[in-house]
Scaffold this motif. Structure first.
Motif, PDB file in Angstrom:
ATOM      1  N   ASN A 244      90.834 -67.891  30.524  1.00 29.46           N
ATOM      2  CA  ASN A 244      89.822 -67.999  32.186  1.00 29.46           C
ATOM      3  C   ASN A 244      88.384 -68.556  31.443  1.00 29.46           C
ATOM      4  O   ASN A 244      87.741 -69.811  31.606  1.00 29.46           O
ATOM      5  N   HIS A 245      88.389 -68.398  29.515  1.00 32.83           N
ATOM      6  CA  HIS A 245      86.702 -69.204  29.359  1.00 32.83           C
ATOM      7  C   HIS A 245      87.433 -70.707  29.844  1.00 32.83           C
ATOM      8  O   HIS A 245      86.356 -72.044  29.196  1.00 32.83           O
ATOM      9  N   LEU A 246      88.679 -71.147  28.603  1.00 34.10           N
ATOM     10  CA  LEU A 246      88.794 -72.367  28.599  1.00 34.10           C
ATOM     11  C   LEU A 246      89.136 -72.761  30.207  1.00 34.10           C
ATOM     12  O   LEU A 246      88.783 -74.220  30.483  1.00 34.10           O
ATOM     13  N   ARG A 247      89.202 -72.377  31.143  1.00 34.12           N
ATOM     14  CA  ARG A 247      89.542 -73.361  32.423  1.00 34.12           C
ATOM     15  C   ARG A 247      87.838 -73.259  32.653  1.00 34.12           C
ATOM     16  O   ARG A 247      87.989 -74.260  33.477  1.00 34.12           O
ATOM     17  N   GLU A 248      86.885 -72.406  31.903  1.00 33.85           N
ATOM     18  CA  GLU A 248      85.847 -72.028  32.447  1.00 33.85           C
ATOM     19  C   GLU A 248      84.856 -73.895  31.957  1.00 33.85           C
ATOM     20  O   GLU A 248      84.637 -74.363  32.264  1.00 33.85           O
ATOM     21  N   ASN A 249      85.527 -74.001  30.681  1.00 28.59           N
ATOM     22  CA  ASN A 249      85.025 -75.129  29.969  1.00 28.59           C
ATOM     23  C   ASN A 249      85.467 -77.052  30.711  1.00 28.59           C
ATOM     24  O   ASN A 249      84.736 -77.550  30.157  1.00 28.59           O
ATOM     25  N   ILE A 250      86.806 -76.661  31.033  1.00 23.11           N
ATOM     26  CA  ILE A 250      87.175 -77.421  31.403  1.00 23.11           C
ATOM     27  C   ILE A 250      86.807 -77.945  32.613  1.00 23.11           C
ATOM     28  O   ILE A 250      86.094 -79.385  33.282  1.00 23.11           O
ATOM     29  N   ARG A 251      86.403 -76.883  33.999  1.00 26.14           N
ATOM     30  CA  ARG A 251      85.645 -76.585  34.326  1.00 26.14           C
ATOM     31  C   ARG A 251      84.109 -78.084  34.009  1.00 26.14           C
ATOM     32  O   ARG A 251      83.501 -79.008  34.975  1.00 26.14           O
ATOM     33  N   THR A 252      83.325 -77.630  32.844  1.00 24.77           N
ATOM     34  CA  THR A 252      82.072 -77.970  32.851  1.00 24.77           C
ATOM     35  C   THR A 252      82.444 -79.462  32.214  1.00 24.77           C
ATOM     36  O   THR A 252      81.521 -80.238  32.949  1.00 24.77           O
ATOM     37  N   ALA A 253      83.411 -79.575  32.026  1.00 26.94           N
ATOM     38  CA  ALA A 253      83.387 -80.856  31.112  1.00 26.94           C
ATOM     39  C   ALA A 253      84.001 -82.068  32.613  1.00 26.94           C
ATOM     40  O   ALA A 253      82.965 -82.540  32.486  1.00 26.94           O
ATOM     41  N   GLU A 254      84.641 -81.294  33.607  1.00 31.75           N
ATOM     42  CA  GLU A 254      84.932 -82.017  34.430  1.00 31.75           C
ATOM     43  C   GLU A 254      83.571 -82.472  35.238  1.00 31.75           C
ATOM     44  O   GLU A 254      83.274 -83.154  35.931  1.00 31.75           O
TER      45      GLU A 254
END
Ligand code: NAP
Length: 260
Positions: A244-254
Motif C-alpha cells: 500500500n505504501h508503494l501504491r501511495e508512492n507511485i500515486r505521488t510520483a504520477e
C-alpha cells in the motif's frame, strides 16, 4: 500510463526506485521495528512496481539476504529491472564492518553476481562508512571499482557518500552518487548541485527520513515531491515492504509527473 524514464549514467530509469534493505535485514537499522516480508509480498511489490513503470531496485551486499532473495524472486521478471548493488560494507552477527581492499571488493562482487544470478552488475556503489574520505582517498576501492568496470564485471560505478567533502571528492571518479536528502536534511545540497552540473547520475536515499517522518518530513508525499524536484532529475530510492505504501508512492510520483 507509466512513469517517465530519465537518463541516469547511460541507463533510462524511472524517477522512483525501490530500496530493499528491509527485504533482507532487520537489525542495525534506523527504521521502526518490522519483520522481513514473505516471498509473496516481495513478488507483489515487484508486480506493482513493474505495472507502474518502476525499473530500479537498490540492494547491497550488506543488506542481509536481500540480494539472494532478489536473485531468486526476480526470475519471472528477468531483464525488467536494473539491480543496483553495493560493496565495501559487510554486515555480520548484527554488526557492520568495512573492507575496502581490492580482494574484499572483488570477493563482494563475485558473491553479488552469484546471489543475484547475473553475469554483470548494472551499478556497483561503494558503501561508505561515516568517514567516507578514508575509503575514498586512502584505500584502493575506487581504483578497484574502475578495474571491475574495465573488466566488464560491472557496467557503472558509484559512491554512497556520507560527507559533503567525500561526495565532492568522489564525483570525478564515478558515474553516479548516492546522497541522503530530505526536506529536513539538506546538508548535501552542494554535492547534489555539483553532480547535476557534471551530469552524473544522482540517487537520493532517506527521502522519507527512513520512515521517521514526524521528525523531519511531515508526510511521504511531501518528502517524495520535494526530492523529485531536486536539481539533476534524481532517482529517488524509497525503501518499502508495504504494497500500500508503494501504491501511495507511485500515486505521488504520477501526480508529480502529471501521469494519467
Ligand atoms: P526511506 O526511503 O527514507 O524510508 C523508508 C521507510 O519509509 C520504510 O520504513 C517504509 O516503511 C517507510 N515508507 C515508505 N513509503 C511510505 C509511505 N508512503 N508512507 C509511510 N511510510 C512509508 O529510507 P531508507 O529505507 O533508509 O532508504 C531508502 C533506500 O536507500 C534503502 O532501502 C537503500 O536502498 C538506500 N540506502 C542506502 C544507504 C547507504 O548506501 N549507506 C543508506 C540508507 C539507505 P514500509 O516498509 O512500512 O513502507
Amino acid at each position: 500510463m507509466n512513469l517517465p524514464r530519465f537518463e541516469f549514467a547511460g541507463f533510462k530509469v524511472s524517477p522512483l526506485g525501490i530500496g530493499t534493505v528491509k527485504w533482507g535485514r532487520t537489525e542495525g537499522l534506523k527504521h521502526n521495528h518490522f519483520t522481513l516480508p514473505d516471498d509473496r509480498t516481495i513478488i507483489q511489490l515487484l508486480e506493482i512496481a513493474l505495472e507502474a513503470g518502476i525499473n530500479v531496485l537498490d540492494t547491497a551486499a550488506a543488506y542481509g539476504v536481500s540480494e539472494k532473495r532478489i536473485g531468486q524472486l526476480i526470475q519471472p521478471f528477468r531483464g525488467q529491472f536494473y539491480i543496483f548493488t553495493k560493496a565495501g560494507e559487510i554486515f555480520e552477527n548484527g554488526k557492520s564492518r568495512w573492507d575496502f581492499s581490492k580482494a574484499g571488493i572483488r570477493a563482494s562482487v563475485e558473491k553479488s553476481l552469484s546471489d543475484l544470478k547475473v553475469e554483470t552488475l548494472d551499478l556497483l556503489t561503494l558503501h561508505c562508512a561515516s568517514n567516507d574520505m578514508e575509503a575514498l582517498k586512502n584505500s584502493p576501492a575506487l581504483e578497484c571499482m574502475a578495474e571491475l568496470k574495465s573488466a566488464g564485471k560491472v557496467r557503472n560505478i558509484g559512491v554512497s557518500s556520507t560527507t559533503v567533502e567525500g561526495g565532492l571528492y568522489a564525483l570525478p571518479f564515478v558515474d553516479s552518487i548516492m546522497i541522503a536528502w530530505n526536506p529536513g536534511f539538506t546538508d548535501h545540497q552542494p554535492v547534489l548541485e555539483k553532480a547535476a552540473e557534471l551530469k552524473k547520475g544522482i540517487m537520493i536515499k532517506k527521502a522519507l527520513n527512513s520512515g521517521n517522518m514526524e521528525q523531519r518530513v511531515h508526510t511521504a508525499k511531501h518528502g517524495l515531491k520535494s526530492a523529485f524536484g531536486l536539481p539533476g532529475k534524481p532517482l529517488v530510492l524509497v525503501g518499502t515492504i508495504n504494497p500500500n505504501h508503494l501504491r501511495e508512492n507511485i500515486r505521488t510520483a504520477e501526480e508529480y509527473f502529471k501521469i494519467g
